[in-house]
Design a protein around this motif. Structure first.
Motif, PDB file in Angstrom:
ATOM      1  N   LEU A 203       0.816  -1.285  -0.024  1.00  0.00           N
ATOM      2  CA  LEU A 203       0.026   0.059   0.049  1.00  0.00           C
ATOM      3  C   LEU A 203       0.803   1.366  -0.058  1.00  0.00           C
ATOM      4  CD1 LEU A 203      -2.894  -1.041   2.725  1.00  0.00           C
ATOM      5  CD2 LEU A 203      -3.034  -1.256   0.089  1.00  0.00           C
ATOM      6  N   ARG A 204       2.134   1.318  -0.331  1.00  0.00           N
ATOM      7  CA  ARG A 204       2.925   2.443  -0.253  1.00  0.00           C
ATOM      8  C   ARG A 204       2.222   3.446  -1.428  1.00  0.00           C
ATOM      9  NH1 ARG A 204       7.090   2.342   2.871  1.00  0.00           N
ATOM     10  NH2 ARG A 204       8.119   0.382   3.685  1.00  0.00           N
ATOM     11  N   GLY A 205       2.475   4.531  -0.905  1.00  0.00           N
ATOM     12  CA  GLY A 205       1.825   5.645  -1.597  1.00  0.00           C
ATOM     13  C   GLY A 205       0.357   5.916  -2.060  1.00  0.00           C
ATOM     14  N   VAL A 206      -0.334   4.942  -1.131  1.00  0.00           N
ATOM     15  CA  VAL A 206      -1.736   5.009  -1.391  1.00  0.00           C
ATOM     16  C   VAL A 206      -2.183   5.985  -0.272  1.00  0.00           C
ATOM     17  CG1 VAL A 206      -3.861   3.398  -1.174  1.00  0.00           C
ATOM     18  CG2 VAL A 206      -1.916   2.518  -2.400  1.00  0.00           C
ATOM     19  N   ILE A 207      -2.037   5.869   0.861  1.00  0.00           N
ATOM     20  CA  ILE A 207      -2.519   6.773   1.924  1.00  0.00           C
ATOM     21  C   ILE A 207      -1.570   7.832   2.303  1.00  0.00           C
ATOM     22  CG2 ILE A 207      -3.199   6.630   4.461  1.00  0.00           C
ATOM     23  CD1 ILE A 207      -3.558   3.752   4.351  1.00  0.00           C
ATOM     24  N   GLY A 208      -2.257   9.150   1.725  1.00  0.00           N
ATOM     25  CA  GLY A 208      -1.572  10.001   1.985  1.00  0.00           C
ATOM     26  C   GLY A 208      -1.612  10.609   3.665  1.00  0.00           C
ATOM     27  N   ASP A 209      -2.208  11.847   3.608  1.00  0.00           N
ATOM     28  CA  ASP A 209      -2.346  12.495   5.094  1.00  0.00           C
ATOM     29  C   ASP A 209      -3.179  11.731   5.973  1.00  0.00           C
ATOM     30  OD1 ASP A 209      -1.531  14.617   6.907  1.00  0.00           O
ATOM     31  OD2 ASP A 209      -3.554  15.502   6.538  1.00  0.00           O
ATOM     32  N   ILE A 210      -2.847  11.521   7.169  1.00  0.00           N
ATOM     33  CA  ILE A 210      -3.662  10.892   8.236  1.00  0.00           C
ATOM     34  C   ILE A 210      -3.686  12.005   9.497  1.00  0.00           C
ATOM     35  CG2 ILE A 210      -3.841   9.006   9.870  1.00  0.00           C
ATOM     36  CD1 ILE A 210      -1.781   7.525   8.533  1.00  0.00           C
ATOM     37  N   ARG A 211      -5.062  12.261   9.790  1.00  0.00           N
ATOM     38  CA  ARG A 211      -5.145  13.335  10.819  1.00  0.00           C
ATOM     39  C   ARG A 211      -6.366  12.773  11.743  1.00  0.00           C
ATOM     40  NH1 ARG A 211      -6.199  14.915   5.765  1.00  0.00           N
ATOM     41  NH2 ARG A 211      -8.306  15.256   4.919  1.00  0.00           N
ATOM     42  N   ALA A 212      -6.065  13.274  13.019  1.00  0.00           N
ATOM     43  CA  ALA A 212      -6.984  13.001  13.880  1.00  0.00           C
ATOM     44  C   ALA A 212      -7.222  14.174  15.076  1.00  0.00           C
ATOM     45  CB  ALA A 212      -6.701  11.833  14.729  1.00  0.00           C
ATOM     46  N   VAL A 213      -8.401  14.248  15.483  1.00  0.00           N
ATOM     47  CA  VAL A 213      -8.712  15.388  16.696  1.00  0.00           C
ATOM     48  C   VAL A 213      -9.481  14.394  17.204  1.00  0.00           C
ATOM     49  CG1 VAL A 213      -9.386  17.491  17.406  1.00  0.00           C
ATOM     50  CG2 VAL A 213      -8.791  17.107  15.056  1.00  0.00           C
TER      51      VAL A 213
ATOM     52  N   MET B 115     -12.144  11.748  15.900  1.00  0.00           N
ATOM     53  CA  MET B 115     -12.441  12.297  14.733  1.00  0.00           C
ATOM     54  C   MET B 115     -11.400  12.223  13.658  1.00  0.00           C
ATOM     55  SD  MET B 115     -14.530  15.697  14.093  1.00  0.00           S
ATOM     56  CE  MET B 115     -15.374  16.147  12.601  1.00  0.00           C
ATOM     57  N   VAL B 116     -11.209  10.923  12.963  1.00  0.00           N
ATOM     58  CA  VAL B 116     -10.199  10.471  12.179  1.00  0.00           C
ATOM     59  C   VAL B 116     -10.415  10.281  10.804  1.00  0.00           C
ATOM     60  CG1 VAL B 116      -8.503   8.633  12.139  1.00  0.00           C
ATOM     61  CG2 VAL B 116      -9.219   9.372  14.425  1.00  0.00           C
ATOM     62  N   ALA B 117      -9.124  10.787  10.076  1.00  0.00           N
ATOM     63  CA  ALA B 117      -9.503  10.767   8.629  1.00  0.00           C
ATOM     64  C   ALA B 117      -8.269  10.179   8.111  1.00  0.00           C
ATOM     65  CB  ALA B 117      -9.908  11.976   8.093  1.00  0.00           C
ATOM     66  N   MET B 118      -8.212   9.716   6.475  1.00  0.00           N
ATOM     67  CA  MET B 118      -7.095   9.405   5.944  1.00  0.00           C
ATOM     68  C   MET B 118      -7.533   9.722   4.592  1.00  0.00           C
ATOM     69  SD  MET B 118      -6.991   5.288   5.575  1.00  0.00           S
ATOM     70  CE  MET B 118      -8.494   4.279   4.547  1.00  0.00           C
ATOM     71  N   GLU B 119      -6.440  10.377   3.812  1.00  0.00           N
ATOM     72  CA  GLU B 119      -6.653  10.732   2.541  1.00  0.00           C
ATOM     73  C   GLU B 119      -6.106   9.650   1.617  1.00  0.00           C
ATOM     74  OE1 GLU B 119      -6.256  14.488   0.502  1.00  0.00           O
ATOM     75  OE2 GLU B 119      -6.778  15.577   2.563  1.00  0.00           O
ATOM     76  N   LEU B 120      -6.825   9.252   0.312  1.00  0.00           N
ATOM     77  CA  LEU B 120      -6.334   8.267  -0.369  1.00  0.00           C
ATOM     78  C   LEU B 120      -5.903   9.089  -1.960  1.00  0.00           C
ATOM     79  CD1 LEU B 120      -8.977   5.481  -0.214  1.00  0.00           C
ATOM     80  CD2 LEU B 120      -6.704   5.669   1.017  1.00  0.00           C
ATOM     81  N   VAL B 121      -4.607   8.856  -2.153  1.00  0.00           N
ATOM     82  CA  VAL B 121      -3.758   9.403  -3.273  1.00  0.00           C
ATOM     83  C   VAL B 121      -3.106   8.518  -4.304  1.00  0.00           C
ATOM     84  CG1 VAL B 121      -3.666  11.486  -1.709  1.00  0.00           C
ATOM     85  CG2 VAL B 121      -1.850   9.958  -1.709  1.00  0.00           C
ATOM     86  N   ALA B 122      -2.798   9.117  -5.155  1.00  0.00           N
ATOM     87  CA  ALA B 122      -1.826   8.233  -6.038  1.00  0.00           C
ATOM     88  C   ALA B 122      -0.303   8.691  -5.865  1.00  0.00           C
ATOM     89  CB  ALA B 122      -2.268   8.448  -7.511  1.00  0.00           C
ATOM     90  N   ASP B 123       0.501   7.870  -5.839  1.00  0.00           N
ATOM     91  CA  ASP B 123       1.939   7.805  -5.656  1.00  0.00           C
ATOM     92  C   ASP B 123       2.448   8.590  -4.595  1.00  0.00           C
ATOM     93  OD1 ASP B 123       2.263   6.650  -8.214  1.00  0.00           O
ATOM     94  OD2 ASP B 123       1.613   8.417  -9.250  1.00  0.00           O
ATOM     95  N   GLY B 124       1.605   8.795  -3.356  1.00  0.00           N
ATOM     96  CA  GLY B 124       2.009   9.488  -2.275  1.00  0.00           C
ATOM     97  C   GLY B 124       1.943  10.939  -2.405  1.00  0.00           C
ATOM     98  N   ASP B 125       1.062  11.447  -3.355  1.00  0.00           N
ATOM     99  CA  ASP B 125       1.252  13.003  -3.873  1.00  0.00           C
ATOM    100  C   ASP B 125      -0.077  13.729  -3.376  1.00  0.00           C
ATOM    101  OD1 ASP B 125       1.218  15.317  -5.083  1.00  0.00           O
ATOM    102  OD2 ASP B 125       2.251  14.644  -6.741  1.00  0.00           O
ATOM    103  N   ALA B 126      -0.042  14.533  -2.645  1.00  0.00           N
ATOM    104  CA  ALA B 126      -1.069  15.316  -2.127  1.00  0.00           C
ATOM    105  C   ALA B 126      -2.051  15.853  -3.166  1.00  0.00           C
ATOM    106  CB  ALA B 126      -0.896  16.467  -1.155  1.00  0.00           C
ATOM    107  N   ASP B 127      -1.455  16.078  -4.483  1.00  0.00           N
ATOM    108  CA  ASP B 127      -2.135  16.897  -5.505  1.00  0.00           C
ATOM    109  C   ASP B 127      -2.796  15.823  -6.457  1.00  0.00           C
ATOM    110  OD1 ASP B 127      -1.433  19.298  -4.648  1.00  0.00           O
ATOM    111  OD2 ASP B 127       0.656  18.978  -5.712  1.00  0.00           O
ATOM    112  N   LYS B 128      -2.713  14.470  -6.078  1.00  0.00           N
ATOM    113  CA  LYS B 128      -3.247  13.330  -6.686  1.00  0.00           C
ATOM    114  C   LYS B 128      -4.224  12.627  -5.969  1.00  0.00           C
ATOM    115  CE  LYS B 128       0.904  12.681  -9.793  1.00  0.00           C
ATOM    116  NZ  LYS B 128       1.824  11.616 -10.221  1.00  0.00           N
ATOM    117  N   PRO B 129      -5.381  13.341  -5.847  1.00  0.00           N
ATOM    118  CA  PRO B 129      -6.242  12.525  -5.073  1.00  0.00           C
ATOM    119  C   PRO B 129      -6.985  11.451  -5.821  1.00  0.00           C
ATOM    120  CG  PRO B 129      -7.319  14.541  -6.083  1.00  0.00           C
ATOM    121  CD  PRO B 129      -5.871  14.573  -6.248  1.00  0.00           C
TER     122      PRO B 129
END
Length: 449
Positions: free
Chosen positions: A359-369, A372-386
Motif C-alpha cells: 500500500l505504499r503511496g496509497v494513503i497520504g495524510d492521516i489526521r485525528a482530533v 474524529m479520524v481521517a485518511m486521504e487516499l492518493v496516487a503515488d503518495g502525492d497530495a495533489d493526486k487525489p
C-alpha cells in the motif's frame, strides 16, 4: 464498552423482504436526490453493530454520520426515552413547557464554549440550528452579511446550502442562493493553504466586496466534517476572534458534527483556546433522536423578539430526555478520554497500512482530533493526486466484508472514521482488519486490471 450482537447468521432475522427488494421499492418510492451510500437495510442495531434484514452483521464506523457517539440504543438513553413516553410525547414548548427542556438548557449553558453567561434554544436539525444562529446574529448586529469557508457544510436548507462551501451535490441546480453570503479559503497545510493567506483574504474581501460594517457573523466548523476532517488551527481561530472583535461581528462555531466528546473534548472549540459568541449543536446531542440547539452569550441570544425563535417540534420531550441521558453517559463513561484512546488506536492501525509494502503511496495524510479520524487516499503518495475512485471502491468492498465506512472531502478521496465512542478495542481492531483486507484487494485488483 462495546456490545456484540449474537447470532452472526446469513439467514434473515425473520421472513420478510431482502435488501435488493427493499432497494427496488426505495428507488420507486423515494426521489433519487436522497442518495444512499450503502443499499443495505437495517433490521437491528446495538452498541457499535448493525444487523441487516438478511441477518448479516456489520461493524459501524459511521455512527449515523456522527450521531451515535454513545452508540446504538445505549441502555441509559433508551430507558430515559421510555420513561418520558410514559408521561407524554409532545406538547410544544411554545404552548406548554416542560422541565426537561429547561434542565437541558441549564446544563448546556454551563459547558458551551461561549463568552459569559449563556442561554440555549432547542430546535430539530443541524441546518435549523445554523439558520437560527444566523437569525440571532442578524437580530443582534442589525447586519445582513455572513462569512463562511470553502469546504464547509452547514446543511441542505436554502440558507444552509448557501453557507456550505461545496457546489456538487449540495448547490447544483438549486439557485439562486440567498444574498450577502461570502466564502473564504479554508487553510489546509497538506494542500499548501496557510492560515496567513486566509486572514489576508478576509481583509481583501473587506476592500473588494463588502464593508465589514455589513457583516453580522463569521461561521466556521472547528473541524470540517463533510469537507474532509481538516482542523481549524488555533491561530486561525484566534485571528477570526480578533477580526470579529475589531469589526463588531459575531463568531459562530458550528459544532454539529464535532460536539459531545467526539474530538476528545466536549466541544472542539476547547482545542483552540477561543470562545465563540454562538455555537450550533445537533447530531450526537440526543443519541439518535432529532434534537439541535443554539447556545450563545445571553445578551446575544435575547436579541430576537418574543416569537422570533421556535418551531413546533423544537426541543421535543423525547429529544430532551435522550440528551439529558447522553450528557450523563459522556460523564459517567468518560467518553472524552475514550475518544482519545479510539483515535490513537485508529491512527496506529492506519499508519501500519500506510507503511505496508502493498500500500505504499496509497494513503497520504492521516489526521485525528480525538476520535474524529481521517485518511486521504492518493496516487503515488502525492497530495495533489487525489484518488476518489479508490475511495469509492474501498467503501463498497469494506461493506461486503461487514464494515460500514463513510467518505468525504471536496475531492472525494477522504475516508472518515466516526465509530461510536463506546466501541471496544476488539471491535475497532476487527473493523480495521476488514478495512486493511478491503484496501489491499482494491489496490491489487486495479494493478492487474
Amino acid at each position: 464498552m462495546g456490545t456484540t450482537i449474537t447470532g452472526e447468521t446469513t439467514a434473515p432475522l425473520e421472513e420478510g423482504p431482502r435488501n435488493a427488494t427493499l432497494q427496488a421499492r426505495k428507488e420507486a418510492a423515494v426521489p433519487r436526490g436522497l442518495a444512499t451510500s450503502l443499499p443495505v437495510f437495517a433490521a437491528k442495531a446495538e452498541g457499535s453493530e448493525i444487523t441487516d434484514v438478511e441477518g448479516k452483521r456489520y461493524i459501524d464506523f459511521a455512527g449515523g454520520i456522527a450521531v451515535l457517539n454513545t452508540g446504538h440504543l445505549h441502555p441509559k438513553v433508551k430507558a430515559a426515552v421510555q420513561a418520558q413516553l410514559e408521561n407524554f410525547s409532545h406538547t410544544c414548548i411554545q404552548v406548554t413547557p416542560y422541565e426537561s427542556y429547561v434542565r437541558l438548557a441549564e446544563r448546556l449553558n454551563a459547558i458551551a464554549p461561549v463568552r459569559g453567561p449563556a442561554k440555549t434554544v432547542f430546535l430539530t436539525t443541524g441546518a435549523e440550528a445554523v439558520e437560527n444562529a444566523v437569525k440571532i446574529a442578524r437580530a443582534h448586529t442589525g447586519r445582513p452579511g455572513v462569512i463562511a469557508f470553502s469546504g464547509a457544510f452547514h446543511g441542505r436548507t436554502l440558507l444552509g446550502m448557501a453557507l456550505t462551501g461545496k457546489v456538487v451535490p449540495y448547490k447544483v441546480g438549486f439557485g439562486p442562493m440567498p444574498a450577502d453570503i461570502y466564502h473564504l479559503p479554508f487553510p489546509i497545510a497538506y494542500h499548501g493553504k496557510e492560515v496567513a493567506a486566509t486572514l489576508e483574504a478576509i481583509e481583501t474581501l473587506f476592500k473588494a466586496d463588502i464593508d465589514p460594517a455589513r457583516i453580522a457573523a463569521i461561521i466556521i466548523e472547528p473541524v470540517q466534517g463533510e469537507g474532509g476532517f481538516y482542523q481549524a488551527q488555533p491561530e486561525l481561530m484566534q485571528g477570526l476572534r480578533a477580526i470579529c472583535d475589531k469589526y463588531g461581528m459575531l463568531l459562530i462555531a458550528d459544532e454539529v458534527q464535532t460536539g459531545f466528546a467526539r474530538t476528545g473534548k466536549m466541544f472542539a472549540m476547547e482545542h483552540t483556546g477561543v470562545q465563540a459568541d454562538l455555537v450550533t449543536m445537533a447530531k450526537s446531542l440526543a443519541g439518535g433522536f432529532p434534537l439541535s440547539a443554539v447556545s450563545g452569550t445571553a445578551a446575544i441570544m435575547d436579541s430576537p423578539h418574543p416569537g422570533g425563535l421556535g418551531g413546533t417540534y423544537g426541543g421535543s420531550p423525547l429529544g430532551c430526555a435522550a440528551a439529558n441521558a447522553v450528557l450523563d453517559v459522556i460523564e459517567e463513561e468518560d467518553l472524552c478520554r475514550r475518544a482519545d484512546e479510539i483515535g490513537e488506536l485508529l491512527v496506529r492501525r492506519i499508519r501500519e497500512l500506510q507503511t505496508g509494502n502493498s500500500l505504499r503511496g496509497v494513503i497520504g495524510d492521516i489526521r485525528a482530533v480525538g476520535g474524529m479520524v481521517a485518511m486521504e487516499l492518493v496516487a503515488d503518495g502525492d497530495a495533489d493526486k487525489p484518488d476518489p475512485d479508490l475511495t469509492r471502491a474501498l467503501v463498497a468492498r469494506a461493506a461486503e466484508k461487514g464494515l460500514v465506512l463513510l467518505s468525504c472531502g471536496v475531492r472525494g478521496n477522504v475516508i472518515r472514521f466516526l465509530c461510536p465512542l463506546t466501541t471496544s478495542d476488539a471491535l475497532v481492531n476487527e473493523g480495521m482488519d476488514m478495512l486493511g483486507e478491503a484496501l489491499r484487494e482494491c489496490v491489487a485488483e486495479r494493478a492487474t486490471a
